[in-house]
Design a protein around this motif. Structure first.
Motif: not given
Length: 346
Positions: A272-299
């Motif tokens: 989940s530290a992958s910036a690419f995955l974070r971006e893709e998951m944000k696009k997906l959840c935004d498009s479906l109007e779903v709340d997304l939570c990903i911890p900060p990189m250090r966690y």
């Protein structure tokens, strides 16, 4: 209700970490001492070296943590420790150290699973509201899990072979990239484009994953190009792999969201530290109007903060271990939980 302070210990691989967390969601202080530079000399983690370094460092890590927190071990309410999975020698150092602290300071001992830690690290961002869908992506796990309450899970899909993190590590070796594999593949991919044609794994309506075929395709493509005397465009191959691998993850997540009418998604695990995955998951959840939570990189990478967070629900229900607690190098978290059920009821 009085505040609960839990001291967490994490030593499952090559990070020695100790943390104090308040009420399962507020980090008081954390110390992480990584061995990454040492193991990079060998192209990966050497178990014997890792356990030896944990032994040498863990007392210093505790002293540094207590200094930062301006607290003493006597001030905490419980001692939590990662007991599985991981490198057995490394885990043993943390488990035995936790036992000593619990005995000397007369504190409850909590045995916490590493993957539970990754999941509950999301509590550091905002309170987890159920039901929710957890996407677990790490070196040993790729799962879609429906969480109906604290420590109640239903596995909707899992990998049939390699985990996503393991696949990244193997592709990094093929491309001649240094350890650790995941971030170096991503770094390499930034300079390339997805120009190589690769197979699209599990292109169906199942929620399971597969990465072995994709990994084999990369190995064979790289070998064939070298045999033909062609230049392997590493950055393009890394980009092509990353696009296909994460496309599978977002496709399956989308299927699960729509099938189970999901409104909240969390992402957990080292990948989940992958910036690419974070971006893709944000696009997906935004498009479906779903709340997304990903911890900060250090966690996202291994740390004791997440272990102390995951131990909080265990503390509330009195789920304590005794001094017979043993480290386990392998334990599939979801399969072994009493509250787990597979999608098919098995």
């Amino acid at each position: 209700m009085k505040d609960v302070y839990i001291l967490g210990i994490e030593s499952s691989c090559d990070e020695t970490s100790i943390s104090i967390v308040k009420n399962g969601c507020e980090e008081i202080a954390t110390t992480v001492l990584t061995q990454m530079d040492t193991h990079a000399l060998y192209g990966g983690v050497v178990p014997e070296i890792a356990s030896r370094m944990h032994t040498e460092n863990i007392t210093m890590v505790l002293e540094d943590l207590l200094s930062k927190a301006n607290m003493d071990v006597s001030d905490v309410d419980a001692i939590a420790v990662t007991y599985a999975p991981g490198l057995l020698g490394s885990l043993l150092v943390g488990v035995e150290f936790a036992k000593v602290l619990a005995l000397v300071y007369d504190k409850p001992l909590i045995a916490t699973h590493h993957i539970a830690g990754h999941i509950y690290s999301n509590q550091l961002v905002k309170k987890m509201e159920f039901p929710l869908l957890a996407l677990v992506v790490s070196g040993g796990h790729t799962e879609l899990v429906l969480m109906e309450d604290d420590y109640k899970f239903k596995v909707l899909g899992t990998t049939k072979d390699d985990a996503i993190g393991e696949c990244f590590d193997k592709v990094a070796r093929v491309l001649g990239l240094p350890y650790p594999g995941g971030p170096n593949v991503e770094k390499c991919a930034k300079d390339g484009k997805p120009t190589y044609e690769l197979p699209k794994p599990m292109d169906n309506d199942e929620l399971d994953f597969s990465f072995s075929g994709l990994k084999s395709a990369i190995i064979n493509l790289n070998h064939n190009e070298i045999q033909r005397g062609n230049e392997v465009r590493k950055s393009d191959l890394a980009s092509s792999f990353q696009h296909v691998a994460f496309d599978q993850i977002t496709r399956k997540t989308k299927l699960a969201i729509e099938r189970y009418n999901i409104k909240r998604v969390i992402v957990a695990g080292g990948v989940s530290a992958s910036a690419f995955l974070r971006e893709e998951m944000k696009k997906l959840c935004d498009s479906l109007e779903v709340d997304l939570c990903i911890p900060p990189m250090r966690y996202c990478t291994d740390n004791a903060t997440m272990i102390a967070c995951a131990a909080y629900p265990q503390y509330l229900r009195g789920d304590f271990a005794d001094f017979s607690l043993r480290a386990k190098s392998q334990e599939y978290f979801f399969q072994d939980s009493q509250n787990i059920s597979k999608e098919d009821g098995q």
